[in-house]
Design an enzyme around this catalytic site. Structure first.
Site, PDB file in Angstrom:
ATOM      1  N   HIS A   1       0.567  -1.141  -0.138  1.00  0.00           N
ATOM      2  CA  HIS A   1      -0.130  -0.009  -0.133  1.00  0.00           C
ATOM      3  C   HIS A   1       0.792   1.186   0.251  1.00  0.00           C
ATOM      4  O   HIS A   1       1.806   1.198   0.774  1.00  0.00           O
ATOM      5  CB  HIS A   1      -1.009   0.132   1.118  1.00  0.00           C
ATOM      6  CG  HIS A   1      -0.537   0.292   2.485  1.00  0.00           C
ATOM      7  ND1 HIS A   1      -0.091   1.558   3.085  1.00  0.00           N
ATOM      8  CD2 HIS A   1      -0.132  -0.490   3.518  1.00  0.00           C
ATOM      9  CE1 HIS A   1       0.191   1.490   4.247  1.00  0.00           C
ATOM     10  NE2 HIS A   1       0.350   0.268   4.688  1.00  0.00           N
TER      11      HIS A   1
ATOM     12  N   ASP B   1       4.401  -5.237   3.881  1.00  0.00           N
ATOM     13  CA  ASP B   1       4.259  -4.170   4.622  1.00  0.00           C
ATOM     14  C   ASP B   1       5.478  -4.016   5.628  1.00  0.00           C
ATOM     15  O   ASP B   1       6.463  -4.986   5.525  1.00  0.00           O
ATOM     16  CB  ASP B   1       2.811  -4.296   5.523  1.00  0.00           C
ATOM     17  CG  ASP B   1       2.056  -3.210   5.793  1.00  0.00           C
ATOM     18  OD1 ASP B   1       2.742  -2.199   5.886  1.00  0.00           O
ATOM     19  OD2 ASP B   1       0.950  -3.009   5.838  1.00  0.00           O
TER      20      ASP B   1
ATOM     21  N   GLU C   1      -5.076   1.720   2.834  1.00  0.00           N
ATOM     22  CA  GLU C   1      -4.851   0.498   3.922  1.00  0.00           C
ATOM     23  C   GLU C   1      -4.968   1.063   5.508  1.00  0.00           C
ATOM     24  O   GLU C   1      -5.601   0.606   6.028  1.00  0.00           O
ATOM     25  CB  GLU C   1      -3.542  -0.272   3.558  1.00  0.00           C
ATOM     26  CG  GLU C   1      -3.103  -1.229   4.357  1.00  0.00           C
ATOM     27  CD  GLU C   1      -2.581  -1.249   5.880  1.00  0.00           C
ATOM     28  OE1 GLU C   1      -2.293  -2.200   6.621  1.00  0.00           O
ATOM     29  OE2 GLU C   1      -2.184   0.064   6.332  1.00  0.00           O
ATOM     30  N   GLU C   2      -4.427   2.486   5.614  1.00  0.00           N
ATOM     31  CA  GLU C   2      -4.470   3.027   6.862  1.00  0.00           C
ATOM     32  C   GLU C   2      -5.946   3.050   7.308  1.00  0.00           C
ATOM     33  O   GLU C   2      -6.288   3.434   8.811  1.00  0.00           O
ATOM     34  CB  GLU C   2      -3.563   4.201   6.924  1.00  0.00           C
ATOM     35  CG  GLU C   2      -2.131   3.923   6.782  1.00  0.00           C
ATOM     36  CD  GLU C   2      -1.590   2.960   7.653  1.00  0.00           C
ATOM     37  OE1 GLU C   2      -2.026   2.792   8.768  1.00  0.00           O
ATOM     38  OE2 GLU C   2      -0.164   2.899   7.270  1.00  0.00           O
TER      39      GLU C   2
ATOM     40  N   HIS D   1       4.573   5.001  11.977  1.00  0.00           N
ATOM     41  CA  HIS D   1       3.846   6.055  12.291  1.00  0.00           C
ATOM     42  C   HIS D   1       4.157   7.218  12.863  1.00  0.00           C
ATOM     43  O   HIS D   1       3.430   7.750  13.705  1.00  0.00           O
ATOM     44  CB  HIS D   1       2.474   5.358  12.895  1.00  0.00           C
ATOM     45  CG  HIS D   1       1.616   4.472  12.113  1.00  0.00           C
ATOM     46  ND1 HIS D   1       0.154   4.358  12.150  1.00  0.00           N
ATOM     47  CD2 HIS D   1       1.880   3.730  11.047  1.00  0.00           C
ATOM     48  CE1 HIS D   1      -0.237   3.655  11.321  1.00  0.00           C
ATOM     49  NE2 HIS D   1       0.618   3.303  10.506  1.00  0.00           N
TER      50      HIS D   1
END
Length: 357
Positions: free
Chosen positions: A66, A233, A210-211, A321
């Site tokens: 993604h 990922d 995706e998030e 993140h």
């Protein structure tokens, strides 16, 4: 080592910005690069990019990463010319005050900084409390509400400032490595498979949102209708203080790609991947992830239509993140090579039925 052209693409790709739902910049870069190797390249209404080899083949492998990233969105423009905002994806508020951002407008990127009341003026209770986004703002240097309105609009997406850096020979820093590094891995595997002249169908997918719940993987997998799905990922690098190996296992940067063993992964397919890694001397690490299922595109691909044999490759990542994620290019190269060798080994007659194959 990765070819110079691949590294040039990687830097351009990581420098592109686009939170979930606004992946326009990186999608354009991805399409342009994959077109050099693909028989066809398509983009759907969500923004997924799918490049194909042998698009008419009856047996198809989907490779997915993604390319959306966490970010923010303008909610309101205040009288002082400051911007209130909300998170897009899972953001740790502790990392935000003082962060530099860019508002992605139709006229271009507008730089800004996330502000908060100075520590000197905070009460003892405020200093102890976890900061909340509602108590922060974005300052773009506007002198009034009208000044700010001339530059940005409510709803404009906001990304952390682009910050690609080579920290050492092998380790890179960038916001958005989750998961543009995974999308890069499958693009690299796609390039290798083009040179191998495989006969089965290969669909390389850069997925969106995706998030926000793996939304792009769901729609692209339905459209591709693969027999095998391989997602890439980032995974939590565990060699930093405070992460228990007994609780989370080990996933060490520089020691190879992670291979997940959980409910999202097909056991016969995983055995093949491990065997090929051992035969080819490609390093990998077994890991279970931080939970038994879900959280990546793999889960949605697996459940598409009548079911897909899936595998998840994980690139060890530090500081996930945040604006300063770190990955190791040796893990990236290992993942791309192991995926390419695995796909090249397929004849199109495999079923990957657990307990039988």
């Amino acid at each position: 080592m990765l070819p110079a052209a691949s590294l040039k693409f990687l830097e351009k790709f990581l420098t592109a910005s686009g939170p979930s739902g606004f992946e326009f910049e990186q999608a354009a870069v991805y399409r342009e690069y994959l077109a050099k190797f693909a028989d066809t390249v398509e983009t759907d209404v969500l923004g997924n990019t799918v490049a194909r080899l042998n698009p008419k083949a009856k047996f198809t492998v989907m490779m997915a990463g993604h390319y959306d990233e966490i970010g923010f969105q303008v909610v309101n423009i205040l009288d002082e010319g400051l911007l209130s905002f909300r998170a897009v994806g899972g953001v740790d508020p502790l990392t935000l005050p003082g962060s530099q951002v860019e508002i992605l407008t139709d006229q271009g990127r507008i730089p800004g900084v996330i502000g908060r009341k100075p520590i000197h003026l905070q009460t003892p209770e405020e200093r102890k409390a976890v900061p909340e986004i509602k108590d922060m703002w974005i300052d773009i240097g506007a002198e009034s509400k009208e000044d700010a309105q001339a530059k940005v609009h409510v709803g404009d997406p906001i990304a952390f400032r682009s910050n690609f850096k080579m920290l050492s020979k092998n380790r890179i820093l960038s916001k958005g490595l989750d998961d543009k590094i995974g999308a890069f891995v499958v693009a690299e595997a796609f390039r290798i498979l083009k040179a191998k002249k495989v006969k089965i169908g290969v669909a390389c997918a850069g997925t969106v949102q995706e998030e926000l719940g793996c939304r792009g993987a769901q729609t692209s997998a339905f459209d591709i209708n693969p027999q095998v799905g391989i997602a890439v990922d980032v995974g939590f690098a565990t060699e930093v203080p405070g992460i228990s190996a007994n609780q989370y296992g080990e996933l060490i940067m520089g020691k190879g790609t992670g291979l997940s063993r959980n409910a999202d992964n097909n056991p016969p397919l995983l055995r093949r991947i491990m065997r090929i890694g051992d035969e080819k001397g490609i390093p990998y690490q077994l890991e279970t992830g931080h939970r038994a299922t879900g959280g990546t595109d793999t889960a949605l691909i697996q459940m598409s239509r009548g079911g897909v044999a899936t595998a998840l490759f994980s690139i060890p990542n530090r500081y996930m993140h945040t604006p300063v994620e770190i990955c190791d290019l040796r893990d990236v190269e290992a993942a791309a090579n192991l995926i390419a060798e695995t796909v090249a080994s397929l004849t199109g007659k495999e079923t990957f039925i657990p307990g039988i194959d």
